[in-house]
Enzyme design. Structure first.
Site, mmCIF file in Angstrom:
data_model
loop_
_atom_site.group_PDB
_atom_site.id
_atom_site.type_symbol
_atom_site.label_atom_id
_atom_site.label_comp_id
_atom_site.label_asym_id
_atom_site.label_seq_id
_atom_site.Cartn_x
_atom_site.Cartn_y
_atom_site.Cartn_z
ATOM 1 C CB SER A 198 -0.965 -0.050 1.192
ATOM 2 O OG SER A 198 -2.012 0.864 1.039
ATOM 3 C CG ASP A 420 -6.711 -2.211 -4.077
ATOM 4 O OD1 ASP A 420 -7.416 -1.508 -3.317
ATOM 5 O OD2 ASP A 420 -5.515 -2.444 -3.857
ATOM 6 C CG HIS A 447 -5.443 -2.733 0.028
ATOM 7 N ND1 HIS A 447 -4.995 -2.089 -1.111
ATOM 8 C CD2 HIS A 447 -4.797 -2.121 1.082
ATOM 9 C CE1 HIS A 447 -4.127 -1.154 -0.773
ATOM 10 N NE2 HIS A 447 -3.981 -1.155 0.541
#
Length: 483
Positions: A198, A420, A447
């Protein structure tokens, strides 16, 4: 004002060290690993048994770096201490694999990295995780919590007072990238091998640009597009959340688990009505806490991220739409006290945002415009015309620019889920093209997932790449295996 939990970011860099600078030859010899059961480290593992092989250390780095991104700046008067853990290789060591946490603001010391699932990697690699500057047990920590003596202070004022006005400006990603390089040096590694998640992909990508000759292999999972500015990132994210909401509505209709219809326009209209009703009803919990549309929106942003949470979200929407606020709904909606992790998330994003590039008089329009793709939450006019980052004196890295990719940089590996909501698949597609690197796509919702035991196809490809980067050179697609 945007709630902190809505500010999901999912959002790393590179330069050759000067051979005249002696730090690379010294640092790995002056740091000592101690048992993570030692008093100064044990608090970080309160909820998890400490692996007997796990060792920890505090890595001292400058608060302010010089222009070479390695040395302390001449005006540097403070140091930062980065909390690092190491799970040593079980056989002959070939190197270290560093895990770069998301957030921003998430502590990086993660027990998930110590499981048998990573036994293949651990055979020949030390597994390294760390709390980035300002986070977890790293000090000084970012703290923006209000106090009674300053009840009217803004979020920025709280951050400056609690963190330190002379410290806060140096807590952004620019410095975090240099910290990662100092960590590589302290580990005695000529080249960095890392897995980023991320926001951590931002650190990794910028590291690859700033220090290209010190990269061996970088995995970027849940990719932030570093070629975009703050507003472009947020607008694309809002569009992706809208698309995920529409997929959730179809799932709801198929499973008959919530009042949302499958048709995207009708589902959006229904959700907008539910949110408007919740505000009009003036609902409260059994303890007197207000339950408003903002409470439900925050819950949706949190639960839409992971398909395994969709059932709980559907049940909450169904009960709220019928004005049934039972214990399960209260538990989901109950506002949590502000945490330093949330503070760090907002503060680092704001430090990186570079809103100084934009005319301040246009901010209300820009903030409102970037929310328009997220139609399912737009239940009334005038929402989101301000932002937590408005007014921050920052000059961050988030600018419209194409990464400068050195010919010396080896290929990276980008990983993404097709659907996502917070770091859209298109981010990974673009970044993989810019870095001339392969893209690993899982045809699913959610994710990050690399090395988490979610998909064996993904995990095998990532482990193959980390073991031998040259073995993965083409794009890979992993189907979702139902059941």
């Amino acid at each position: 004002m945007m709630k902190k939990r809505e500010f999901i970011s999912a959002i790393g860099l590179l330069l050759l060290l000067s051979p005249a600078y002696a730090i690379p030859n010294r640092m790995s010899k002056i740091y000592h690993w101690n048992s993570c059961s030692a008093p100064e480290f044990k608090s970080r593992f309160n909820d998890t048994p400490v692996n007997s092989a796990l060792t920890c250390m505090q890595l001292k780095v400058p608060l302010i770096y010089d222009n070479d991104n390695v040395r302390p700046a001449k005006n540097n008067k403070e140091n930062v201490h980065i909390f690092v853990s190491r799970l040593p290789a079980t056989e002959k060591k070939k190197g270290s694999i560093v895990f770069i946490a998301g957030g921003p603001g998430q502590p990086g010391i993660n027990p998930a990295y110590y499981t048998e699932r990573l036994a293949r990697l651990r055979q020949h690699y030390d597994l390294i995780s760390y709390d980035p500057r300002g986070v977890g047990l790293s000090t000084p920590r970012i703290n923006c919590q209000p106090d009674e003596a300053n009840s009217t202070a803004t979020f920025l004022e709280n951050c400056q007072r609690q963190t330190g006005e002379n410290i806060l400006p140096w807590m952004g990603t620019h410095e975090a990238i240099n910290d990662l390089n100092r960590l590589r040096i302290a580990l005695g590694e000529e080249k960095l091998t890392a897995v980023s998640y991320s926001y951590g992909t931002k650190v990794a990508a910028w590291y690859a640009e700033r220090f290209p000759e010190h990269v061996r292999a970088l995995v970027l999972d849940g990719v932030v597009d570093t070629s975009e500015d703050y507003f472009s990132q947020r607008m694309k994210q809002n569009l992706s959340y809208q698309q995920t909401f529409e997929r959730f509505a179809v799932w709801c209709a198929i499973n008959n688990t919530c009042p949302l219809p499958a048709n995207p326009q009708k589902a959006t209209a229904k959700m907008q009505k539910i949110l408007a009703d919740v505000d009009a009803w003036h609902l409260t919990s059994s303890s007197g806490e207000i339950i408003d549309a903002g409470s439900l929106i925050s819950l949706m942003y949190e639960k839409l991220l992971w398909p395994e949470e969709w059932k709980a979200l559907a049940e909450a929407i169904t009960k709220i739409a019928s004005r049934t606020i039972d214990n399960s709904v209260e538990t989901l909606l109950r506002p949590q006290p502000g945490t330093e992790e949330e503070d760090a998330l907002v503060a680092i994003n704001c430090l990186d945002s570079n809103l100084a590039l934009f005319d301040a008089q246009k901010w209300p329009w820009l903030f409102s415009y970037m929310q328009t793709p997220g139609k399912f939450t737009r239940y009334r006019p005038g929402l989101d015309e301000t932002d937590s980052c408005q007014g921050w004196p920052s000059n961050g890295l988030d600018k419209m620019r194409q990464p400068q990719v050195s010919a010396a940089l080896p290929h990276l590996l980008f990983v993404a889920q097709r659907h996502d909501p917070t770091t859209p698949w298109l981010n990974a597609l673009r970044m993989a093209a810019l870095f001339r690197s392969p893209l690993l796509t899982r045809e699913g919702d959610g994710h990050t997932l690399a090395l988490e035991g979610v998909d064996s196809c993904v995990d095998k490809a990532v482990m193959d790449y980390l073991a031998e980067p040259a073995s993965v050179v083409a794009d890979i697609t992993c189907p979702v295996i139902e059941g």
